[in-house]
Design a protein around this motif. Structure first.
Motif, PDB file in Angstrom:
ATOM      1  N   PRO A 104      -3.469   2.159  -7.240  1.00 37.81           N
ATOM      2  CA  PRO A 104      -4.510   1.176  -6.913  1.00 37.81           C
ATOM      3  C   PRO A 104      -5.041   1.294  -5.485  1.00 37.81           C
ATOM      4  CG  PRO A 104      -2.706   0.132  -8.089  1.00 37.81           C
ATOM      5  CD  PRO A 104      -2.256   1.517  -7.778  1.00 37.81           C
ATOM      6  N   GLU A 105      -4.138   1.474  -4.519  1.00 34.69           N
ATOM      7  CA  GLU A 105      -4.559   1.587  -3.134  1.00 34.69           C
ATOM      8  C   GLU A 105      -3.542   2.444  -2.385  1.00 34.69           C
ATOM      9  OE1 GLU A 105      -6.348  -1.290   0.360  1.00 34.69           O
ATOM     10  OE2 GLU A 105      -4.781  -2.084  -0.963  1.00 34.69           O
ATOM     11  N   ALA A 106      -4.037   3.391  -1.594  1.00 31.23           N
ATOM     12  CA  ALA A 106      -3.121   4.292  -0.893  1.00 31.23           C
ATOM     13  C   ALA A 106      -3.737   4.778   0.414  1.00 31.23           C
ATOM     14  CB  ALA A 106      -2.767   5.487  -1.774  1.00 31.23           C
ATOM     15  N   VAL A 107      -2.866   5.244   1.283  1.00 28.68           N
ATOM     16  CA  VAL A 107      -3.273   5.942   2.499  1.00 28.68           C
ATOM     17  C   VAL A 107      -2.676   7.339   2.427  1.00 28.68           C
ATOM     18  CG1 VAL A 107      -3.004   6.106   4.981  1.00 28.68           C
ATOM     19  CG2 VAL A 107      -3.510   3.916   3.961  1.00 28.68           C
ATOM     20  N   VAL A 108      -3.525   8.346   2.573  1.00 24.22           N
ATOM     21  CA  VAL A 108      -3.071   9.731   2.525  1.00 24.22           C
ATOM     22  C   VAL A 108      -3.199  10.334   3.914  1.00 24.22           C
ATOM     23  CG1 VAL A 108      -3.416  12.007   1.500  1.00 24.22           C
ATOM     24  CG2 VAL A 108      -3.815   9.950   0.124  1.00 24.22           C
ATOM     25  N   ILE A 109      -2.113  10.935   4.384  1.00 26.12           N
ATOM     26  CA  ILE A 109      -2.080  11.547   5.718  1.00 26.12           C
ATOM     27  C   ILE A 109      -1.929  13.053   5.563  1.00 26.12           C
ATOM     28  CG2 ILE A 109      -0.877  11.662   7.930  1.00 26.12           C
ATOM     29  CD1 ILE A 109       0.231   8.834   7.296  1.00 26.12           C
ATOM     30  N   MET A 136       0.841  -1.198   0.000  1.00 26.30           N
ATOM     31  CA  MET A 136       0.000   0.000   0.000  1.00 26.30           C
ATOM     32  C   MET A 136       0.873   1.244   0.000  1.00 26.30           C
ATOM     33  SD  MET A 136      -2.870   1.201   2.763  1.00 26.30           S
ATOM     34  CE  MET A 136      -3.939  -0.193   2.355  1.00 26.30           C
ATOM     35  N   LYS A 137       0.571   2.182  -0.886  1.00 22.98           N
ATOM     36  CA  LYS A 137       1.335   3.420  -0.981  1.00 22.98           C
ATOM     37  C   LYS A 137       0.910   4.360   0.140  1.00 22.98           C
ATOM     38  CE  LYS A 137       2.465   7.079  -4.340  1.00 22.98           C
ATOM     39  NZ  LYS A 137       3.878   6.729  -4.562  1.00 22.98           N
ATOM     40  N   VAL A 138       1.878   4.979   0.787  1.00 20.08           N
ATOM     41  CA  VAL A 138       1.606   5.967   1.827  1.00 20.08           C
ATOM     42  C   VAL A 138       2.010   7.335   1.298  1.00 20.08           C
ATOM     43  CG1 VAL A 138       2.043   6.700   4.197  1.00 20.08           C
ATOM     44  CG2 VAL A 138       2.098   4.264   3.609  1.00 20.08           C
ATOM     45  N   LEU A 183      -6.946   9.331   4.984  1.00 19.99           N
ATOM     46  CA  LEU A 183      -7.891   8.858   3.971  1.00 19.99           C
ATOM     47  C   LEU A 183      -7.309   7.626   3.278  1.00 19.99           C
ATOM     48  CD1 LEU A 183      -8.834  11.802   4.483  1.00 19.99           C
ATOM     49  CD2 LEU A 183      -9.366  11.958   2.067  1.00 19.99           C
ATOM     50  N   ARG A 184      -8.146   6.647   3.057  1.00 15.98           N
ATOM     51  CA  ARG A 184      -7.728   5.443   2.333  1.00 15.98           C
ATOM     52  C   ARG A 184      -8.423   5.430   0.974  1.00 15.98           C
ATOM     53  NH1 ARG A 184      -7.774  -0.743   4.769  1.00 15.98           N
ATOM     54  NH2 ARG A 184      -7.016  -1.795   2.877  1.00 15.98           N
ATOM     55  N   THR A 185      -7.655   5.231  -0.065  1.00 16.65           N
ATOM     56  CA  THR A 185      -8.227   5.192  -1.407  1.00 16.65           C
ATOM     57  C   THR A 185      -8.183   3.769  -1.954  1.00 16.65           C
ATOM     58  OG1 THR A 185      -6.150   5.612  -2.579  1.00 16.65           O
ATOM     59  CG2 THR A 185      -7.390   7.526  -1.829  1.00 16.65           C
ATOM     60  N   ALA A 186      -9.157   3.459  -2.773  1.00 13.80           N
ATOM     61  CA  ALA A 186      -9.222   2.147  -3.441  1.00 13.80           C
ATOM     62  C   ALA A 186     -10.140   2.269  -4.639  1.00 13.80           C
ATOM     63  CB  ALA A 186      -9.734   1.076  -2.483  1.00 13.80           C
ATOM     64  N   ASP A 187      -9.791   1.566  -5.718  1.00 12.66           N
ATOM     65  CA  ASP A 187     -10.631   1.522  -6.920  1.00 12.66           C
ATOM     66  C   ASP A 187     -10.980   2.912  -7.439  1.00 12.66           C
ATOM     67  OD1 ASP A 187     -10.648  -1.286  -6.766  1.00 12.66           O
ATOM     68  OD2 ASP A 187     -12.330  -1.240  -5.355  1.00 12.66           O
ATOM     69  N   GLY A 188     -10.018   3.821  -7.375  1.00 18.24           N
ATOM     70  CA  GLY A 188     -10.217   5.134  -7.970  1.00 18.24           C
ATOM     71  C   GLY A 188     -11.028   6.119  -7.161  1.00 18.24           C
ATOM     72  N   ASP A 189     -11.260   5.826  -5.866  1.00 17.77           N
ATOM     73  CA  ASP A 189     -12.075   6.730  -5.051  1.00 17.77           C
ATOM     74  C   ASP A 189     -11.601   6.681  -3.607  1.00 17.77           C
ATOM     75  OD1 ASP A 189     -13.984   8.554  -4.432  1.00 17.77           O
ATOM     76  OD2 ASP A 189     -15.702   7.288  -4.903  1.00 17.77           O
ATOM     77  N   ILE A 190     -12.075   7.650  -2.816  1.00 18.58           N
ATOM     78  CA  ILE A 190     -11.800   7.640  -1.381  1.00 18.58           C
ATOM     79  C   ILE A 190     -12.712   6.597  -0.737  1.00 18.58           C
ATOM     80  CG2 ILE A 190     -11.883   8.975   0.748  1.00 18.58           C
ATOM     81  CD1 ILE A 190     -11.338  11.479  -0.974  1.00 18.58           C
ATOM     82  N   ASP A 191     -12.094   5.628  -0.111  1.00 20.62           N
ATOM     83  CA  ASP A 191     -12.829   4.489   0.430  1.00 20.62           C
ATOM     84  C   ASP A 191     -13.242   4.702   1.882  1.00 20.62           C
ATOM     85  OD1 ASP A 191     -13.785   1.736   0.307  1.00 20.62           O
ATOM     86  OD2 ASP A 191     -12.102   1.268   1.616  1.00 20.62           O
ATOM     87  N   ARG A 192     -12.287   5.153   2.703  1.00 21.64           N
ATOM     88  CA  ARG A 192     -12.556   5.379   4.126  1.00 21.64           C
ATOM     89  C   ARG A 192     -11.784   6.598   4.603  1.00 21.64           C
ATOM     90  NH1 ARG A 192     -11.630  -0.640   6.529  1.00 21.64           N
ATOM     91  NH2 ARG A 192     -10.910  -1.094   4.413  1.00 21.64           N
ATOM     92  N   ALA A 193     -12.286   7.220   5.667  1.00 19.45           N
ATOM     93  CA  ALA A 193     -11.627   8.413   6.197  1.00 19.45           C
ATOM     94  C   ALA A 193     -11.767   8.466   7.712  1.00 19.45           C
ATOM     95  CB  ALA A 193     -12.221   9.672   5.576  1.00 19.45           C
ATOM     96  N   ALA A 194     -10.766   9.033   8.355  1.00 20.53           N
ATOM     97  CA  ALA A 194     -10.807   9.250   9.801  1.00 20.53           C
ATOM     98  C   ALA A 194     -10.049  10.542  10.094  1.00 20.53           C
ATOM     99  CB  ALA A 194     -10.163   8.079  10.541  1.00 20.53           C
ATOM    100  N   GLU A 195     -10.492  11.272  11.074  1.00 17.15           N
ATOM    101  CA  GLU A 195      -9.831  12.528  11.417  1.00 17.15           C
ATOM    102  C   GLU A 195      -9.890  12.789  12.905  1.00 17.15           C
ATOM    103  OE1 GLU A 195     -13.322  15.827  10.590  1.00 17.15           O
ATOM    104  OE2 GLU A 195     -12.078  15.213   8.889  1.00 17.15           O
ATOM    105  N   GLY A 196      -9.021  13.652  13.380  1.00 17.15           N
ATOM    106  CA  GLY A 196      -8.983  14.002  14.787  1.00 17.15           C
ATOM    107  C   GLY A 196      -7.932  15.077  15.020  1.00 17.15           C
ATOM    108  N   HIS A 197      -7.730  15.415  16.264  1.00 18.09           N
ATOM    109  CA  HIS A 197      -6.736  16.433  16.582  1.00 18.09           C
ATOM    110  C   HIS A 197      -6.008  16.052  17.869  1.00 18.09           C
ATOM    111  CE1 HIS A 197      -9.935  17.739  19.318  1.00 18.09           C
ATOM    112  NE2 HIS A 197      -8.985  18.356  20.014  1.00 18.09           N
ATOM    113  N   ALA A 198      -4.818  16.612  18.022  1.00 16.28           N
ATOM    114  CA  ALA A 198      -4.026  16.408  19.236  1.00 16.28           C
ATOM    115  C   ALA A 198      -3.589  17.769  19.766  1.00 16.28           C
ATOM    116  CB  ALA A 198      -2.809  15.537  18.935  1.00 16.28           C
TER     117      ALA A 198
END
Length: 207
Positions: A68-73, A1-3, A116-131
């Motif tokens: 194909p599949e990535a995680v974007v931070i 998986m690409k980061v 954000l996690r991408t798969a199959d050409g779209d944003i598949d899942r997302a999570a957010e927060g703060h510290a």
């Protein structure tokens, strides 16, 4: 998986590399001031999280069709001090003014995070927060302050200081997560990765 790290910050990149992840870097060209102007009454946490999400979303949409599949931070940091939320000073005059105001005081470094996690050409899942990490500032004398501002470092970092650079000489202490002050909270990022179905240990570099 690409980061992918959606940030131009060398400090964030350094933190991730030291922690075992070597991401690609993509920079989102956003008008952050315009985004903040659109939510004047939002809390500091909401503002920085919105900016982090906007960065991550911009990059995720950019790469979704090619990877194909990535995680974007995405991350964004600002200093909350004396009831004001401050970012990068931009000029030596503002950096010096900021330091004269916060010397000997305490502020909170607030960092928004979006994964954000991408798969199959779209944003598949997302999570957010703060510290949030408390920062206690020293009182540099006029010559020290002039020398620090003269390096240019405080002009381009949130709150006009660093913990991991020259600014570390003028930080008396912190209360909370040190990686968050540098720009990306490792504990929070691990939780957000888990929320999109990614175990951080699976992303560690293998020799």
């Amino acid at each position: 998986m690409k980061v992918v790290l959606a940030s131009a910050s060398p400090a964030r990149l350094s933190v991730l590399r030291a922690a075992g992840i070597d991401p690609a870097v993509e920079i989102a060209d956003l008008d952050e001031d315009a985004l903040l102007d659109g939510m004047p009454d939002a809390s500091p946490a909401t503002k920085v999280t919105m900016l982090a999400s906007a960065k991550a979303t911009t990059i995720a949409r950019r790469i979704a069709g090619t990877v194909p599949e990535a995680v974007v931070i995405g991350c964004d940091s600002m200093l909350h001090i004396d009831g004001e939320l401050v970012g990068k000073p931009g000029t030596a005059e503002r950096a010096a003014q900021r330091w004269r105001a916060m010397a000997g005081g305490r502020g909170e470094l607030v960092t928004g995070h979006a994964v954000l996690r991408t798969a199959d050409g779209d944003i598949d899942r997302a999570a957010e927060g703060h510290a949030v990490t408390g920062v206690r500032f020293a009182e540099p004398d006029p010559a020290e302050l002039a020398a620090y501002v003269g390096t240019g470092e405080p002009l381009v970092v949130a709150g006009a200081f660093t913990l991991d650079g020259l600014g570390g000489w003028f930080v008396e202490g912190i209360d909370g997560d040190p990686s968050n002050v540098i720009g990306i909270s490792l504990p929070l990022t691990r939780k957000l990765l888990a929320a999109v179905g990614v175990r951080v240990t699976d992303l560690w570099k293998r020799d």
